[in-house]
Design a protein around this motif. Sequence first.
Motif, PDB file in Angstrom:
ATOM      1  N   ARG A  38     -71.520   0.968  12.463  1.00 14.86           N
ATOM      2  CA  ARG A  38     -71.321  -0.414  12.888  1.00 14.86           C
ATOM      3  C   ARG A  38     -69.878  -0.656  13.317  1.00 14.86           C
ATOM      4  O   ARG A  38     -68.934  -0.215  12.644  1.00 14.86           O
ATOM      5  N   ALA A  39     -69.688  -1.365  14.420  1.00 19.66           N
ATOM      6  CA  ALA A  39     -68.346  -1.644  14.934  1.00 19.66           C
ATOM      7  C   ALA A  39     -67.524  -2.441  13.925  1.00 19.66           C
ATOM      8  O   ALA A  39     -66.317  -2.204  13.760  1.00 19.66           O
ATOM      9  N   ALA A  40     -68.162  -3.381  13.226  1.00 15.92           N
ATOM     10  CA  ALA A  40     -67.441  -4.192  12.246  1.00 15.92           C
ATOM     11  C   ALA A  40     -66.919  -3.334  11.101  1.00 15.92           C
ATOM     12  O   ALA A  40     -65.799  -3.540  10.612  1.00 15.92           O
ATOM     13  N   LEU A  45     -62.302  -0.424   8.388  1.00 12.80           N
ATOM     14  CA  LEU A  45     -61.634   0.790   7.906  1.00 12.80           C
ATOM     15  C   LEU A  45     -60.294   1.001   8.595  1.00 12.80           C
ATOM     16  O   LEU A  45     -59.311   1.405   7.959  1.00 12.80           O
ATOM     17  N   ALA A  46     -60.263   0.757   9.907  1.00 17.87           N
ATOM     18  CA  ALA A  46     -59.016   0.924  10.649  1.00 17.87           C
ATOM     19  C   ALA A  46     -57.945  -0.019  10.129  1.00 17.87           C
ATOM     20  O   ALA A  46     -56.776   0.367   9.952  1.00 17.87           O
ATOM     21  N   ARG A  48     -57.855  -1.527   7.104  1.00 15.97           N
ATOM     22  CA  ARG A  48     -57.554  -1.316   5.688  1.00 15.97           C
ATOM     23  C   ARG A  48     -56.694  -0.073   5.458  1.00 15.97           C
ATOM     24  O   ARG A  48     -55.798  -0.076   4.616  1.00 15.97           O
ATOM     25  N   TYR A  49     -56.961   0.993   6.217  1.00 12.00           N
ATOM     26  CA  TYR A  49     -56.308   2.266   5.929  1.00 12.00           C
ATOM     27  C   TYR A  49     -55.372   2.766   7.031  1.00 12.00           C
ATOM     28  O   TYR A  49     -54.649   3.738   6.821  1.00 12.00           O
ATOM     29  N   GLY A  50     -55.412   2.149   8.199  1.00 10.66           N
ATOM     30  CA  GLY A  50     -54.551   2.597   9.280  1.00 10.66           C
ATOM     31  C   GLY A  50     -54.943   3.934   9.867  1.00 10.66           C
ATOM     32  O   GLY A  50     -54.106   4.657  10.417  1.00 10.66           O
ATOM     33  N   VAL A  51     -56.220   4.280   9.774  1.00 12.39           N
ATOM     34  CA  VAL A  51     -56.705   5.566  10.285  1.00 12.39           C
ATOM     35  C   VAL A  51     -57.308   5.372  11.679  1.00 12.39           C
ATOM     36  O   VAL A  51     -57.556   4.245  12.116  1.00 12.39           O
ATOM     37  N   THR A  52     -57.561   6.480  12.343  1.00 12.25           N
ATOM     38  CA  THR A  52     -58.148   6.439  13.677  1.00 12.25           C
ATOM     39  C   THR A  52     -59.665   6.429  13.575  1.00 12.25           C
ATOM     40  O   THR A  52     -60.255   7.296  12.933  1.00 12.25           O
ATOM     41  N   VAL A  53     -60.285   5.458  14.199  1.00 15.34           N
ATOM     42  CA  VAL A  53     -61.742   5.375  14.249  1.00 15.34           C
ATOM     43  C   VAL A  53     -62.199   5.820  15.621  1.00 15.34           C
ATOM     44  O   VAL A  53     -61.674   5.368  16.643  1.00 15.34           O
TER      45      VAL A  53
END
Length: 270
Positions: A38-40, A45-46, A48-53
């Motif tokens: 899901r896009a939401a 996650l992006a 909250r954690y600063g990671v690459t989705v």
Amino acid sequence: MSQHTVAVLGAGKMGELVLSGLLRSGHPAGHLLVTARRAARAAELAERYGVTVTGNAEAVTRADIVAVGVKPQDCAALLDEIAPGVTAGKLVVSLCAGLPTSFFAARLPEGTPVVRVMTNTPAMVGEAMSAISPGPHATDEHVALAESMFRPLGSTVRVPEYQQDAVTALSGSGPAYFYLMVEAMIEAGVLLGLPRRTAQELIVQTAVGSAAMLRDSGEHPVQLREAVTSPAGTTAAALREMENHGVRAALASALEAARDRAREIAAQAK
């Protein structure tokens, strides 16, 4: 470990626990890739954690280690999607309950190293129990990599894969059994006249302290139980009632049911 790029595919509850554990251990956010249906969820996650989705195919192409955290019934379709990007030596880590490494081997390129891991939700507080099993093409180095991924979440143990269904029943589902017992004991405390808040505080701290003694004392659970049980005392009376109501048999049946369900999941996914 920090030099490896890790992709977490299907970052649900377990995938997110792995992700957060890696970040707590100092793994650079720039070396973490995440996918979500899901896009939401991806946006969450992006932020909250600063990671690459990214998408599944791109994540697998860029990663050295691929952790698969989708639901077992969705795993076959995912593996078919990512198989072209799984090049020689890329480690695949399965978080999928019930699915054997042979399930992955049948859908990924020949020789792909797969490591199967069953962890549990206390990973959220750094107290997980993670059981790790290598597939046929996984070396000791691959298993060590998997251990370094899950060590920040708590404790790890290596087990032969044929024991994983039992692990799933015992520690994978295990937290729920303890929560149920704590819930029942709180209700019993209220029945005995305690305020609910007091009953909860009493039993939660008792559970925490008892668990610490089990882990740290080096004594067998029988010894610890006997140390609390005075002859003809209150504890002895309570334990007699538990035995009369078949607590041990109920637990054995419950774990057998969980193990059998893990086997059913594997059979249904084929």
